[in-house]
Design a protein around this motif. Sequence first.
Motif, PDB file in Angstrom:
ATOM      1  N   GLY A 225      49.976  33.722  38.462  1.00 37.53           N
ATOM      2  CA  GLY A 225      50.427  34.281  39.800  1.00 37.53           C
ATOM      3  C   GLY A 225      49.563  35.776  40.156  1.00 37.53           C
ATOM      4  N   VAL A 226      48.252  35.472  39.593  1.00 44.52           N
ATOM      5  CA  VAL A 226      46.969  36.338  39.794  1.00 44.52           C
ATOM      6  C   VAL A 226      46.173  35.441  40.884  1.00 44.52           C
ATOM      7  CG1 VAL A 226      45.021  37.583  39.489  1.00 44.52           C
ATOM      8  CG2 VAL A 226      47.042  37.297  37.946  1.00 44.52           C
ATOM      9  N   LYS A 227      45.888  36.122  42.165  1.00 45.58           N
ATOM     10  CA  LYS A 227      44.611  35.420  42.596  1.00 45.58           C
ATOM     11  C   LYS A 227      43.681  35.590  42.260  1.00 45.58           C
ATOM     12  CE  LYS A 227      48.884  36.859  46.920  1.00 45.58           C
ATOM     13  NZ  LYS A 227      49.619  37.526  45.100  1.00 45.58           N
ATOM     14  N   GLN A 228      43.029  35.054  42.140  1.00 48.34           N
ATOM     15  CA  GLN A 228      41.184  34.562  42.125  1.00 48.34           C
ATOM     16  C   GLN A 228      40.904  33.576  43.442  1.00 48.34           C
ATOM     17  OE1 GLN A 228      40.653  33.629  38.523  1.00 48.34           O
ATOM     18  NE2 GLN A 228      42.977  33.398  38.165  1.00 48.34           N
ATOM     19  N   SER A 229      39.688  34.358  43.211  1.00 43.52           N
ATOM     20  CA  SER A 229      38.872  33.803  44.968  1.00 43.52           C
ATOM     21  C   SER A 229      37.454  33.691  44.563  1.00 43.52           C
ATOM     22  CB  SER A 229      39.555  34.538  46.484  1.00 43.52           C
ATOM     23  OG  SER A 229      38.903  33.459  47.321  1.00 43.52           O
ATOM     24  N   THR A 230      36.941  33.484  45.669  1.00 43.47           N
ATOM     25  CA  THR A 230      35.136  33.697  46.262  1.00 43.47           C
ATOM     26  C   THR A 230      36.013  34.950  47.185  1.00 43.47           C
ATOM     27  OG1 THR A 230      34.191  31.949  47.369  1.00 43.47           O
ATOM     28  CG2 THR A 230      34.585  32.232  44.620  1.00 43.47           C
TER      29      THR A 230
END
Length: 708
Positions: A285-290
């Motif tokens: 549930g941890v959002k990961q993005s560039t």
Amino acid sequence: MINSEIEKELQKEIQFNIEKEKLEDTIIIINNEINKLINSRKNIIDHITTHRKDDVEEYRKDEDQVAEYFDHERYILEEQFRFIDRRLKELTILASSPYFGKVGFIEDNSIDEEYIYIGRFGLTPKDTYEPIVIDWRSPVAALFYTGKPGEASYNAPAGEIKVNILGKRQLIVKRGKLLGLFDSALDIKDEILQMVLSSNSSDKLKDIVMTIQEEQDNLIRQPHNKTIVVDGVAGSGKTTIALHRIAYLLYNYRNILQDRVLILGPNNIFMEYISMVLPSLGEVGVKQSTFVDFAMSLIDIDEIMGLKEYMEKVIQEDEEFIEKIKYKGSYRYLKELDLFLEHTNNNYFKVEDVIFFNNVILTKEEIEEMFDKHFKTMPLFKRSKRIKRVIYTKIRDARDERVREIEKNYKETLAKMTQEELNAHGSQLEFQRRINIRNVISEVMETKKRLDWLKNDDVVDMYIEFNKDKYLTVDDLAPILYLKINLEGLTYKDDIRHVVIDEAQDYNLLQLIVIKELTKCKHFTIVGDRNQRLIPYEDKIAMEYLEEYMELENVERYPLNKSYRSTQEIMKYANTYLGENEIIPLVRKGEEVIVEDIYEEEKLQERLLSSIKEFKDKGLETIAVICKNNDTTQYISKLIKGKMYIKTIDREDAIYTSGEIVISSYLAKGLEFDGVIIIDDNFTNYSKMMYVMATRALHNLRVLKLKY
């Protein structure tokens, strides 16, 4: 002396057998807990299946009650299954390796010795209160990561607990078998740390929880309401700290942070590389993005210049392009945007009276007062929309008043007419009434059309006009977001309470500001390495002075100068490109760095093939040939591919897990490989790029200098 050694070995064997029996008992308990959970899940299903029919039959005549029953049932089912599935996954991991450490201590004002085992997850059997395994994120587990035995303390919910640490033991457990144990003070020369660091890169991120050092653990356990800025050299564990800090914070502050954490990484290759670390620690549930993907999700534009084209221009030293990068990342550019916003706020709308049937229903002065006083705290374009709603309300009121007047006159005229007059002129009066109402509606439409001065332009179009450049790059995303925040009141769609920024040295001031403004977040974990910044900049690196321009709570900075990644020989070579900012390498011996001059293509091909084969024969699982730019990457790829299979990574959305690759320097940032071959063709930006490329290597590094 001989007797002493025999005694020592005997004692070690006794301890090994004790720990072996303890491990076997623990695994039995874990398996029992797994069986209990499986049975619980089955009982839930049976219960629901058995009772559903009767319950639905009872509520059959009331559809609302049936719907409410199913909603409630689904919620209970999902919650129970979510807990059981999460716990089963954790226990399955523990069944293979229940723990990796043990610490003995005596609390102050106590005479009882306590021994706890530290694992990736905690284990307290059902219906008992005595934990078998302590989760590494729990407060007391900090004792395992502190310095040498002796006086220490940990922060429990009840406050600081002082203890005397009697000893620590590290245990190697794989697939349910005890492979070794070490009694250690856990300093940087620790045997297990050496062993894990000497292993191949594919296992390192998964096993790192057992090798976290005291200085790293201190950063991981910082309070959730603190912003930490870590400037750490290559291999100092920055990404490890960031990810494990999130796992620690979620464990201890789950009610605050669950599904409210955002991680921003440098590129999609890196994000894929770390994607399984948090799930392996039980966190989802941890959002990961560039940053690019984060920004593009909020801006309606088709495309921007890709990372490859961007970095190729930097490497080729395109002077005009580099000047734009420096300018857009500078404080003076922020001031230019603020001046543009100030001018826009003061001059954008040419306010006019609102006229309806030649009557002023809202004066210019009244509208200006709304802009400058009543709604002044709102962003300009939100303000204009709010004021437009007020004006529309005024127009509607004026319209309704006109229509009422028409209806009133119509009814009064009808009341005065005789039956004969009604028969002769009634239809004409009704027609005129409709004409009059239609004229009112037409006037409403015309009045609204005259409000064209209140129209909001597209912010991207405004920025392009301000920027005088239609070809957008990553450096334009933050300014566009900055304008949208200040003109439209743009915010991020999700509730974010903590943001992690990795490779933060590459972020400029505006990028950090818009992340803060969009998420409304006050607590960050920011990690980077000033020595690895390849992107040109005008001022200081933004992460070094961000609190001067951002309202952040409780900011603390931590330098990390020790490298745990590479061998002493590799770090010694990398240090030659840093000047005064030398890295302190971990004392892990390895092979010397081989530097060769290559004078012809045939020799280059032969040395590449033989070097890769040599690395593979040594058991290295990840091998990278790192080149300065895409042209060299493609050249080397063609040179090898005719003789050996090798994957070419030349775009940022590629996926890499293991094997042999050819990759450009800027795509390799943040990654690590068991063996690295650098192609050195005397390119520009020499020192920092060579430092970045060299510090990707864990065990073996070879440099091929092209002289042709």
